[in-house]
Design a protein around this motif. Sequence first.
Motif, PDB file in Angstrom:
ATOM      1  N   THR A   1       4.733  -5.807   2.557  1.00  0.00           N
ATOM      2  CA  THR A   1       4.911  -4.995   3.367  1.00  0.00           C
ATOM      3  C   THR A   1       6.345  -4.843   4.795  1.00  0.00           C
ATOM      4  O   THR A   1       6.203  -6.397   4.564  1.00  0.00           O
ATOM      5  CB  THR A   1       4.063  -4.377   4.186  1.00  0.00           C
ATOM      6  OG1 THR A   1       3.486  -3.809   2.714  1.00  0.00           O
ATOM      7  CG2 THR A   1       3.519  -2.916   5.053  1.00  0.00           C
TER       8      THR A   1
ATOM      9  N   SER B   1       6.087  -0.132   2.238  1.00  0.00           N
ATOM     10  CA  SER B   1       5.189  -1.483   1.265  1.00  0.00           C
ATOM     11  C   SER B   1       5.561  -0.911  -0.366  1.00  0.00           C
ATOM     12  O   SER B   1       5.948   0.248  -0.862  1.00  0.00           O
ATOM     13  CB  SER B   1       3.690  -0.947   1.936  1.00  0.00           C
ATOM     14  OG  SER B   1       2.967  -1.839   0.929  1.00  0.00           O
ATOM     15  N   ASP B   2       5.515  -2.015  -0.775  1.00  0.00           N
ATOM     16  CA  ASP B   2       5.740  -1.543  -2.109  1.00  0.00           C
ATOM     17  C   ASP B   2       4.434  -3.131  -2.935  1.00  0.00           C
ATOM     18  O   ASP B   2       4.153  -4.174  -2.413  1.00  0.00           O
ATOM     19  CB  ASP B   2       6.945  -2.368  -2.751  1.00  0.00           C
ATOM     20  CG  ASP B   2       7.836  -3.073  -2.645  1.00  0.00           C
ATOM     21  OD1 ASP B   2       7.609  -4.199  -2.445  1.00  0.00           O
ATOM     22  OD2 ASP B   2       8.437  -2.446  -3.322  1.00  0.00           O
ATOM     23  N   LYS B   3       4.059  -3.102  -3.616  1.00  0.00           N
ATOM     24  CA  LYS B   3       3.636  -4.868  -4.839  1.00  0.00           C
ATOM     25  C   LYS B   3       4.434  -5.764  -4.514  1.00  0.00           C
ATOM     26  O   LYS B   3       3.312  -6.623  -4.200  1.00  0.00           O
ATOM     27  CB  LYS B   3       3.740  -4.265  -6.200  1.00  0.00           C
ATOM     28  CG  LYS B   3       4.817  -4.682  -6.317  1.00  0.00           C
ATOM     29  CD  LYS B   3       4.727  -4.573  -8.757  1.00  0.00           C
ATOM     30  CE  LYS B   3       6.236  -4.900  -9.182  1.00  0.00           C
ATOM     31  NZ  LYS B   3       6.229  -4.846 -10.118  1.00  0.00           N
TER      32      LYS B   3
ATOM     33  N   PHE C   1       0.905  -1.256   0.095  1.00  0.00           N
ATOM     34  CA  PHE C   1      -0.066   0.047   0.403  1.00  0.00           C
ATOM     35  C   PHE C   1       0.564   0.696   0.048  1.00  0.00           C
ATOM     36  O   PHE C   1       2.227   1.633   0.134  1.00  0.00           O
ATOM     37  CB  PHE C   1      -0.871  -0.188   1.178  1.00  0.00           C
ATOM     38  CG  PHE C   1       0.076   0.208   2.581  1.00  0.00           C
ATOM     39  CD1 PHE C   1      -0.144   0.897   3.330  1.00  0.00           C
ATOM     40  CD2 PHE C   1       0.257  -1.148   3.317  1.00  0.00           C
ATOM     41  CE1 PHE C   1       0.767   1.217   4.496  1.00  0.00           C
ATOM     42  CE2 PHE C   1       0.876  -1.263   4.408  1.00  0.00           C
ATOM     43  CZ  PHE C   1       1.329   0.018   4.865  1.00  0.00           C
ATOM     44  N   ASP C   2       0.782   2.417   0.215  1.00  0.00           N
ATOM     45  CA  ASP C   2       0.720   3.670  -0.521  1.00  0.00           C
ATOM     46  C   ASP C   2       1.259   4.477   1.340  1.00  0.00           C
ATOM     47  O   ASP C   2       0.549   4.504   1.930  1.00  0.00           O
ATOM     48  CB  ASP C   2       0.357   4.669  -0.800  1.00  0.00           C
ATOM     49  CG  ASP C   2       1.457   5.768  -1.260  1.00  0.00           C
ATOM     50  OD1 ASP C   2       1.902   6.293  -0.241  1.00  0.00           O
ATOM     51  OD2 ASP C   2       0.880   6.717  -2.469  1.00  0.00           O
ATOM     52  N   VAL C   3       2.322   4.014   1.470  1.00  0.00           N
ATOM     53  CA  VAL C   3       2.374   4.214   3.231  1.00  0.00           C
ATOM     54  C   VAL C   3       1.994   5.653   3.601  1.00  0.00           C
ATOM     55  O   VAL C   3       1.376   5.933   4.387  1.00  0.00           O
ATOM     56  CB  VAL C   3       3.601   4.015   3.253  1.00  0.00           C
ATOM     57  CG1 VAL C   3       4.187   4.176   5.417  1.00  0.00           C
ATOM     58  CG2 VAL C   3       4.072   2.889   3.144  1.00  0.00           C
ATOM     59  N   THR C   4       2.901   6.592   2.750  1.00  0.00           N
ATOM     60  CA  THR C   4       2.322   8.406   3.246  1.00  0.00           C
ATOM     61  C   THR C   4       0.750   8.689   3.161  1.00  0.00           C
ATOM     62  O   THR C   4       0.176   8.914   4.319  1.00  0.00           O
ATOM     63  CB  THR C   4       3.160   9.060   2.087  1.00  0.00           C
ATOM     64  OG1 THR C   4       4.469   8.231   2.409  1.00  0.00           O
ATOM     65  CG2 THR C   4       2.314  10.787   2.654  1.00  0.00           C
ATOM     66  N   GLU C   5      -0.227   8.216   1.739  1.00  0.00           N
ATOM     67  CA  GLU C   5      -1.538   8.138   1.755  1.00  0.00           C
ATOM     68  C   GLU C   5      -1.674   7.207   3.159  1.00  0.00           C
ATOM     69  O   GLU C   5      -2.703   7.929   3.433  1.00  0.00           O
ATOM     70  CB  GLU C   5      -1.761   8.220   0.305  1.00  0.00           C
ATOM     71  CG  GLU C   5      -2.946   8.252  -0.019  1.00  0.00           C
ATOM     72  CD  GLU C   5      -3.923   7.339  -1.421  1.00  0.00           C
ATOM     73  OE1 GLU C   5      -4.687   7.143  -1.223  1.00  0.00           O
ATOM     74  OE2 GLU C   5      -2.230   7.137  -2.249  1.00  0.00           O
ATOM     75  N   THR C   6      -1.922   6.413   3.304  1.00  0.00           N
ATOM     76  CA  THR C   6      -2.101   5.762   4.695  1.00  0.00           C
ATOM     77  C   THR C   6      -2.516   6.427   5.440  1.00  0.00           C
ATOM     78  O   THR C   6      -3.200   6.832   6.351  1.00  0.00           O
ATOM     79  CB  THR C   6      -2.257   4.137   4.531  1.00  0.00           C
ATOM     80  OG1 THR C   6      -2.491   3.589   3.412  1.00  0.00           O
ATOM     81  CG2 THR C   6      -2.837   3.472   5.491  1.00  0.00           C
TER      82      THR C   6
END
Length: 663
Positions: free
Chosen positions: A655, A650-652, A618-623
């Motif tokens: 995490t 985290s990436d595809k 997931f997108d850590v900053t956005e989350t």
Amino acid sequence: MFIKKITIIFILGLSLTFFGSCKNEKTKTILFEKKIEKEDATMAWLHKVENYRKTNKYFPVFYKYYNQKIKDKNYLEATKVLDIACVFLADSYDFNDQFMATVNEFNIKYRKEVPALKTTFIDAYLANYYFDKYDLIKVEEYFKKVTALEPNDYASCYNVARAYYDLSYLYYIKGKQNLSLEANQKSFDYFSKIDNPKGLAFVYSNYANIYTAIGDKKRAIHNADKAIQAYKSIGNTYNVYIGLINKISIYDFLGDSRKAALVDSTYQAYFKTNDNNDVLKIKFYGFKVENLLNENKLDEAKKTLDAFKALVEKVDSDDFTQEYKVTDALYQIKKNPNYSNFEDIKKALPTLITNQQYEKVNMFYGVLQKSALENNDYKNAFTIEKDKKVIADSIGNIATRGKIAELEAIYQTQKKEQQIALQEKTIVNKNTTIALLASLFIGLLLTLAVYSAKQKQKKLKLEKQNAQEYTKQLLDKTEEERKRIASDLHDSVSHELLSLKNLFQEKNEITNTKIDAIINDIRIISRNLHPIMFDKIGLQSSIEQLVERTQSVNDFMVSAEIDYHNSLTTPNELQVYRIIQESLSNIIKYANAIAAKITILDKTDSVFIEIKDNGKGFDVTETLNGKNAFGLHNIIERSRAIGGEAKIISDKNGTVVTVEIKK
């Protein structure tokens, strides 16, 4: 009082500014400058390596000079001459009984009379001795004695840097590539403090080893070449050949066809120099015999092997003796495919495996496998291949290749920055009066600015400490309340339901089933509120129970690698447990992962925790900036409350949550 303090600080700052302006910019990056000390004629003679290599007078001169210094109680001078001899003998694998007795006597009787930083060569010599005896536990112990000290001059900084380099190589051959990388970084840092090109070449050599271990041929060869070029740039011929030997070993390990040509060219170049270094000759003889065997030149191989044997007997090194036995076995197999006298090799294998001498183990397995193939014993050859695969995995045991590349890039950037800084020169002020006035004005402004900044920093630090303490107290109180509620549910409500079940006269199966379900739910709620027996069984057992429970309830694969020695307090251990529990909960809810791994490592100064999965990421900053990130913030705040720092990547591919807690 404040004005007086400011005045003293200002005068000191003014002095440093004025006198410092006359120095080259490199004093900002080089911590210790090399000082040339005057030596008497005997000391200068003992310091020359050619006298050690080419004359039988070396040891009589050494013992006479050394013993006189001991007799005069001039222990510092005795230390200096013993240091020189230790370096020469360790480099030559000369661990004769007489000299070892001298080292041990000094270590016991006189070492305490000299500052610790002046005697680190003893630990280095003993470490090399135990390396030759395959006792890697002792090797690590002695090198760590050196790295535990903080240097205060050029010589001690070099010795500490060299010890970190040797530790890095030790971890490499034991398959601990993460530790090898960390030690290599420390070596780089200390060699940079003294701007030592030879030391930085050592660092390149270790990078080559690490990349070899993980099978990255391109980077391994690149770093081996950088080491060789660095040695050439300072005219260090001996280490140029050591670098070439290292490159041949890399080709050998990675199965590169260029090995044979490099062996022949290097062999010819070296023996044209008429150099008499026994260590280099032994290494070249071993590689040359293998080349000759591959070319079916058995007579020439036998002559070279005999020269190899004579040198090994002269040096009397366990390490070189083992290398000779392997080479001799290869010759015997080539000469007679039915040759089977491998008792020495088979006998040595268990000890080598126990001591994590994986490079030597791989070499020994190669001999046994070659014999099996020559005799068409494919079953045994296949079994040995599986054992070799285990050893190869042990050597290349590292979390990610990218981490190595990333850290090496950082180190190279640091080195370039230091080189740029060394090239810069300060502009000397021609007018002393103007310089003093300018320094006075700037110094006063800086002093006031620094004082103001420190006051603000002190206030912010106090506020941060208060907030952290409040968070910790809040978490502790929450855990106390959880524990109380869990206890009430388990001891009261669950007990009452069990009593109610027993009161039923008729065995009503439906009623009993429902009560059992309620009891089970209460137990789950109780366990989630507070892990049962946590205070008694501790962190490791509680996590193992959590892993087992997570796998059974969620049909989800979780593994745990725990090397923890109860270095945290029980309340802090409970927060670690909560961090791991929260991470697993997030993985199960959101990650769509099929597996996760928990790692806890008890390091010297900290406790390292890692939870990683193979989910969608997931997108850590956005989350974290969103409204539904309570779980992630919970992990971060709990980490801060116990003096740690949490990082979430985290990436595809999944995490990774890491927490580093300072002891």
